[in-house]
Scaffold this motif. Sequence first.
Motif, PDB file in Angstrom:
ATOM      1  N   PHE A  49      12.226   8.865 -13.044  1.00 57.06           N
ATOM      2  CA  PHE A  49      11.367   8.106 -12.135  1.00 57.06           C
ATOM      3  C   PHE A  49      11.211   8.920 -10.852  1.00 57.06           C
ATOM      4  O   PHE A  49      11.783   8.607  -9.807  1.00 57.06           O
ATOM      5  CB  PHE A  49      11.959   6.723 -11.878  1.00 57.06           C
ATOM      6  N   PHE A  50      10.389   9.934 -10.942  1.00 56.54           N
ATOM      7  CA  PHE A  50      10.309  10.978  -9.917  1.00 56.54           C
ATOM      8  C   PHE A  50       9.936  10.448  -8.528  1.00 56.54           C
ATOM      9  O   PHE A  50       9.077   9.585  -8.380  1.00 56.54           O
ATOM     10  CB  PHE A  50       9.271  12.024 -10.344  1.00 56.54           C
ATOM     11  N   LYS A  51      10.581  11.017  -7.516  1.00 55.22           N
ATOM     12  CA  LYS A  51      10.209  10.879  -6.118  1.00 55.22           C
ATOM     13  C   LYS A  51      10.491  12.206  -5.442  1.00 55.22           C
ATOM     14  O   LYS A  51      11.407  12.935  -5.844  1.00 55.22           O
ATOM     15  CB  LYS A  51      10.995   9.770  -5.414  1.00 55.22           C
ATOM     16  N   PRO A  52       9.724  12.574  -4.404  1.00 53.63           N
ATOM     17  CA  PRO A  52      10.035  13.806  -3.675  1.00 53.63           C
ATOM     18  C   PRO A  52      11.327  13.650  -2.886  1.00 53.63           C
ATOM     19  O   PRO A  52      11.728  12.539  -2.541  1.00 53.63           O
ATOM     20  CB  PRO A  52       8.833  13.991  -2.755  1.00 53.63           C
ATOM     21  N   SER A  53      11.961  14.754  -2.582  1.00 50.51           N
ATOM     22  CA  SER A  53      13.238  14.702  -1.861  1.00 50.51           C
ATOM     23  C   SER A  53      13.063  14.200  -0.435  1.00 50.51           C
ATOM     24  O   SER A  53      13.996  13.653   0.153  1.00 50.51           O
ATOM     25  CB  SER A  53      13.887  16.090  -1.840  1.00 50.51           C
ATOM     26  N   ASN A  54      11.856  14.370   0.124  1.00 46.86           N
ATOM     27  CA  ASN A  54      11.639  13.999   1.525  1.00 46.86           C
ATOM     28  C   ASN A  54      10.696  12.818   1.674  1.00 46.86           C
ATOM     29  O   ASN A  54       9.932  12.725   2.631  1.00 46.86           O
ATOM     30  CB  ASN A  54      11.072  15.194   2.297  1.00 46.86           C
ATOM     31  N   TRP A  56       8.556   9.401  -0.640  1.00 46.21           N
ATOM     32  CA  TRP A  56       8.309   8.568  -1.818  1.00 46.21           C
ATOM     33  C   TRP A  56       6.967   8.928  -2.455  1.00 46.21           C
ATOM     34  O   TRP A  56       6.098   9.519  -1.813  1.00 46.21           O
ATOM     35  CB  TRP A  56       8.333   7.087  -1.426  1.00 46.21           C
ATOM     36  N   THR A  57       6.819   8.523  -3.700  1.00 45.89           N
ATOM     37  CA  THR A  57       5.629   8.842  -4.476  1.00 45.89           C
ATOM     38  C   THR A  57       4.583   7.758  -4.289  1.00 45.89           C
ATOM     39  O   THR A  57       4.823   6.594  -4.599  1.00 45.89           O
ATOM     40  CB  THR A  57       5.975   8.958  -5.973  1.00 45.89           C
ATOM     41  N   GLY A  58       3.404   8.164  -3.797  1.00 41.92           N
ATOM     42  CA  GLY A  58       2.284   7.246  -3.667  1.00 41.92           C
ATOM     43  C   GLY A  58       1.312   7.412  -4.819  1.00 41.92           C
ATOM     44  O   GLY A  58       1.672   7.876  -5.907  1.00 41.92           O
ATOM     45  N   ASP A  76       4.543   9.971   0.688  1.00 44.28           N
ATOM     46  CA  ASP A  76       4.798   8.977   1.737  1.00 44.28           C
ATOM     47  C   ASP A  76       6.117   9.304   2.422  1.00 44.28           C
ATOM     48  O   ASP A  76       7.191   8.901   1.967  1.00 44.28           O
ATOM     49  CB  ASP A  76       4.838   7.580   1.111  1.00 44.28           C
ATOM     50  N   ALA A  77       6.046  10.044   3.531  1.00 43.83           N
ATOM     51  CA  ALA A  77       7.259  10.487   4.222  1.00 43.83           C
ATOM     52  C   ALA A  77       7.905   9.378   5.047  1.00 43.83           C
ATOM     53  O   ALA A  77       9.111   9.403   5.282  1.00 43.83           O
ATOM     54  CB  ALA A  77       6.937  11.668   5.127  1.00 43.83           C
ATOM     55  N   TRP A 316       4.733   0.080   0.348  1.00 44.34           N
ATOM     56  CA  TRP A 316       3.738   0.935  -0.278  1.00 44.34           C
ATOM     57  C   TRP A 316       4.434   2.219  -0.719  1.00 44.34           C
ATOM     58  O   TRP A 316       5.144   2.844   0.060  1.00 44.34           O
ATOM     59  CB  TRP A 316       2.610   1.259   0.706  1.00 44.34           C
ATOM     60  N   ALA A 317       4.245   2.595  -1.994  1.00 44.66           N
ATOM     61  CA  ALA A 317       4.807   3.806  -2.596  1.00 44.66           C
ATOM     62  C   ALA A 317       6.244   3.568  -3.063  1.00 44.66           C
ATOM     63  O   ALA A 317       6.878   2.565  -2.727  1.00 44.66           O
ATOM     64  CB  ALA A 317       4.719   5.006  -1.662  1.00 44.66           C
ATOM     65  N   GLY A 318       6.740   4.503  -3.874  1.00 42.36           N
ATOM     66  CA  GLY A 318       8.075   4.350  -4.430  1.00 42.36           C
ATOM     67  C   GLY A 318       8.410   5.481  -5.380  1.00 42.36           C
ATOM     68  O   GLY A 318       8.468   6.638  -4.995  1.00 42.36           O
TER      69      GLY A 318
END
Length: 504
Positions: A49-54, A56-58, A76-77, A316-318
């Motif tokens: 369930f990927f998200k960036p390290s810095n 969230w995934t929008g 989404d920083a 919003w985003a996750g």
Amino acid sequence: MKHILTTLFACAALMACSDNNYTSNDPTAAPDAPAVYNVNDLKLNYSMFFKPSNGWTGDLMPYFENGKFHVFYLQDARDGAPTFHPIYGATTTNFLSYEDNGEMIACGEDNGREDALGTGSVFKEGDTYYFFYTAHNANLDPKEEIFLATSKDLKNWEKKGYVQNGWGDGYDRNDFRDPFIIKNEDGTYTMLVTTRADYKGSWRAVLSQFTSDKLTEGWTRREPFYDSESTMNLECPDVFVMGGYQYLIFSEQNDRRGVHYVYRPVGTTNWTIPANNFLDGYAYYAAKTASDGTNRYLFGWCPTRDDASDYNNYSWAGALVVHQLGQKTNGELTLSIPSPVNQALSNKVSLKTEVIKNAVASGNSYSLKGSNEKAVVVFPRFEKEAINKISATIKANSAKRFGIEFGAGGNRKYVYDLVLDTESGKIKLDYVVNGKTERTFTEARLPEAVNGEYQLTVVVENSVCVAYVNNEVALSNRIYQMTQNPWAVFAEDGEANFTVEFFN
């Protein structure tokens, strides 16, 4: 859109259960279990369930080529910066691990046209990739316009600037976004844009339709592609053909109430709205599709919650959640766990029961009798920062509510029930306190049993949980307390038999 994630909630569940039907392999397991608490997982590693390290995934914008899915997304920083939601990219071949490729298209200067970037789509013509996206600034008029960037390698993008807006076209120029490109049989191009218009005698959501024979310019307005009176906007549109049907997928902006679809036989004009046109539940949004030539997959995000609390509103985003799309003979769509994921999660782990209440265990089969009160079989905690898969075959017998219980720590005063409810015909995530449902977080249609049985697959990673029923329906969930406490199978209002296997 900007939230600072902090851990606010902590509650103890320390009362021991004294029921005569209560047995445990470890007599101290229930009363001595740790307190139930939320966990801020911003810095936890997410693989599936990927998200960036810095951040969230929008909104997702997937593209497939040469055996690899290129998953573009709005990053989404939540850092309070004056510009936000640049377009980032990640790649995967198996949906179990992703390479985070970082920023693809940057925002513009503060107070410029590209204060924030919005959803778009990637289209290839010849040896060039065209990325049509949204430029947004709430302080300008119009607020939104369609912009373009091009690339030769899907990594290095050159901004080309303005393409189109709704000014003078009778549309709401402050809602004009999410471009999607279709190449027509005659060699021309169609661009769909999410907006609103005074159309068919009322102000409503429409997918505006523009055509051009040049792709980068000369767009001419046509009649809207689709319209709806029931939603504010038809966000993140995606159109594709599968099995003789053309499909339109969109997200309903009204309180982000889920992903929907309509369809029609190829070559016809009238859309069919299926009785259940939800794809997943309320904790899934902004989904678009991509195909590898054999299977088509749906890419969306499961939202975080404000302040990382299970009791607050969705943010919003996750985290990225991918479903595999299937198709019934009548054209209706189904959702299942992606085949590469299901095949890879094959390391079977022996389950140890920690608590058995109103139930009998025999190997990995469990007979639960929840006629007078809830029957449960409790298992150990999930492994943290790992992908965990539960596979259960359930024969409902007389039970009306049954499924998986999360947060089963202490005396199980506060738990989260992923419940298959045969009376309401729904699969739901319920928050249950002292045996009573206080709140339903999300829900989806419960498909019919097959030969009296339900096949339930649940995948868990950190605070994201996705359930699949009969390879037909999916339900995504965010539960911060999930990996901090044991989990269980349960039955209420009757008897149910479970056969359970666990993989990671």
